[in-house]
Scaffold this active site. Structure first.
Site, PDB file in Angstrom:
ATOM      1  N   LYS A 116      30.035  20.719 125.926  1.00 31.92           N
ATOM      2  CA  LYS A 116      29.611  21.918 126.643  1.00 31.92           C
ATOM      3  C   LYS A 116      29.713  21.629 128.132  1.00 31.92           C
ATOM      4  CE  LYS A 116      25.629  24.853 127.443  1.00 31.92           C
ATOM      5  NZ  LYS A 116      24.354  25.351 126.920  1.00 31.92           N
ATOM      6  N   LYS A 133      32.755  24.788 124.255  1.00 28.87           N
ATOM      7  CA  LYS A 133      32.294  25.889 125.091  1.00 28.87           C
ATOM      8  C   LYS A 133      32.449  25.579 126.562  1.00 28.87           C
ATOM      9  CE  LYS A 133      27.790  27.722 125.971  1.00 28.87           C
ATOM     10  NZ  LYS A 133      26.407  27.639 125.678  1.00 28.87           N
TER      11      LYS A 133
HETATM   12  C1  PBG Z   1      21.443  27.405 126.390  1.00 31.94           C
HETATM   13  C2  PBG Z   1      22.730  28.124 126.267  1.00 31.94           C
HETATM   14  C3  PBG Z   1      23.499  28.725 127.269  1.00 31.94           C
HETATM   15  C4  PBG Z   1      24.561  29.365 126.618  1.00 31.94           C
HETATM   16  C5  PBG Z   1      24.424  29.101 125.258  1.00 31.94           C
HETATM   17  N1  PBG Z   1      23.300  28.317 125.071  1.00 31.94           N
HETATM   18  C6  PBG Z   1      23.273  28.833 128.708  1.00 31.94           C
HETATM   19  C7  PBG Z   1      23.455  27.699 129.605  1.00 31.94           C
HETATM   20  O1  PBG Z   1      23.719  26.576 129.209  1.00 31.94           O
HETATM   21  O2  PBG Z   1      23.266  27.935 130.793  1.00 31.94           O
HETATM   22  C8  PBG Z   1      25.626  30.178 127.284  1.00 31.94           C
HETATM   23  C9  PBG Z   1      26.264  31.212 126.424  1.00 31.94           C
HETATM   24  C10 PBG Z   1      27.007  32.259 127.157  1.00 31.94           C
HETATM   25  O3  PBG Z   1      27.259  32.173 128.375  1.00 31.94           O
HETATM   26  O4  PBG Z   1      27.382  33.237 126.498  1.00 31.94           O
HETATM   27  N2  PBG Z   1      21.481  26.201 127.041  1.00 31.94           N
END
Ligand code: PBG
Length: 318
Positions: A191, A244
């Site tokens: 991520k 992601k």
């Molecule tokens: C929680 C999380 C996030 C997203 C998914 N889980 C936000 C982040 O890390 O700031 C983002 C999903 C999206 O942008 O659609 N940590």
């Protein structure tokens, strides 16, 4: 071979089915609440009763599942709302569990603290003089507790998105100790710290109040590190991996597909959705074609399934 649609269909190499798409759902307190999210046209915060209706729609459309996020009544330093047996997502899961719709869907619960901490970080924050740091191990304990509580409430799959080190092993251990041996872990292993999460932070009310997430989410320039993160999470017991964001990282997705023989998902994140929606509103892109092209691109790059805010629209079209 391209002359007619039947010919093109016959030789098409990549397909997309409704069952390969997972719809994110943001559950909030209240009843009969459907609060539109300004930066994400077509997406809303839903109270538990509305989330149940959303699940029925998703099941009718043949979607693969739902990924649940929560907006708690109150936030604090230790994210109590995340691991509370009566937390917002736990409550939603219990309401969904008995329904016919839920039996046709995979109910996934996102595991993270950022929606539940007063400061908006994904873990517990420790002050060191003027500096602050997100305390990895203290956060991992709370995340493992959260995963158990969500699985007990009825999640089919728990999906850690916090990016702390060692959280998958801790979760596996905690789930097994709670006799939840059949609950798989979908780890957001790779991520990246991304500007494309911007609209989500409005949807989930989880923008950090200070600093940013670059000390725990990955540097977008690093492919080799992403492969190491995946290998580590698989070693710790992850059953599936989620990559992601999607579109800016298609090469990383392809690399993961080639290296690892595991179910691989990709999250087409909020910013990817919102920028397409913004172009649709202005008439700059054809909505249906651009949406489908963005999804098939993720499948072609190697994703088995896609978490996407377009899930319902795309399934209707299919
Ligand atoms: C929680 C999380 C996030 C997203 C998914 N889980 C936000 C982040 O890390 O700031 C983002 C999903 C999206 O942008 O659609 N940590």
């Amino acid at each position: 071979m391209r002359r007619t649609e039947p010919l093109r269909r016959l030789v098409r190499e990549t397909r997309l089915e409704p069952g390969q798409m997972v719809l994110p759902v943001f559950v909030c307190p209240g009843e009969g609440v459907r609060r539109a999210i300004g930066s994400m046209p077509g997406v809303a915060n839903l109270s538990v009763d509305e989330a149940v209706k959303e699940a029925e729609t998703a099941a009718e459309l043949g979607l693969g599942g739902l990924l649940l996020f929560g907006l708690p009544e109150a936030k604090d330093e230790v994210a109590s709302g995340a691991w509370d047996a009566n937390g917002i997502v736990q409550t939603a899961l219990r309401a969904l569990r008995g329904t016919a719709a839920a039996r046709k869907l995979v109910l996934m619960a996102d595991v993270c603290l950022c929606e539940y901490t007063s400061h908006g970080h994904c873990g517990v924050v420790e002050k060191r003089g003027e500096e602050f740091t997100v305390a990895n191990d203290a956060s991992v304990d709370l995340l493992a507790r959260t995963a158990v509580s969500l699985a007990e409430a009825g999640a089919d799959v728990v999906a850690p998105s916090d990016m702390m080190d060692g959280r998958v092993a801790a979760m596996r251990r905690a789930l097994d100790a709670a006799k939840l041996v059949e609950t798989p872990i979908l780890s957001y292993a790779a991520k990246f710290a991304s500007a494309f999460y911007g609209p989500f932070r409005e949807a989930a009310d989880s923008a950090p109040q200070f600093g940013d997430r670059r000390s725990y989410q990955m540097d977008g320039a690093n492919t080799r590190e992403a492969m190491r993160e995946i290998a580590l999470d698989l070693g710790e017991g992850a059953d599936m991996i989620l990559m992601k964001p999607g579109m800016p990282y298609l090469d990383v997705l392809r690399e993961a597909r080639e290296r690892f023989e595991i179910p691989l998902g990709v999250y087409q994140v909020s910013g990817e959705y919102s920028m397409l929606q913004a172009a649709f509103e202005r008439g700059w892109l054809e909505p249906e074609r651009a949406m489908m092209e963005s999804l098939i691109g993720l499948r072609r790059a190697g994703a088995d399934f896609i978490v996407t805010y377009f899930a319902k629209d795309a399934a209707r079209l299919l």
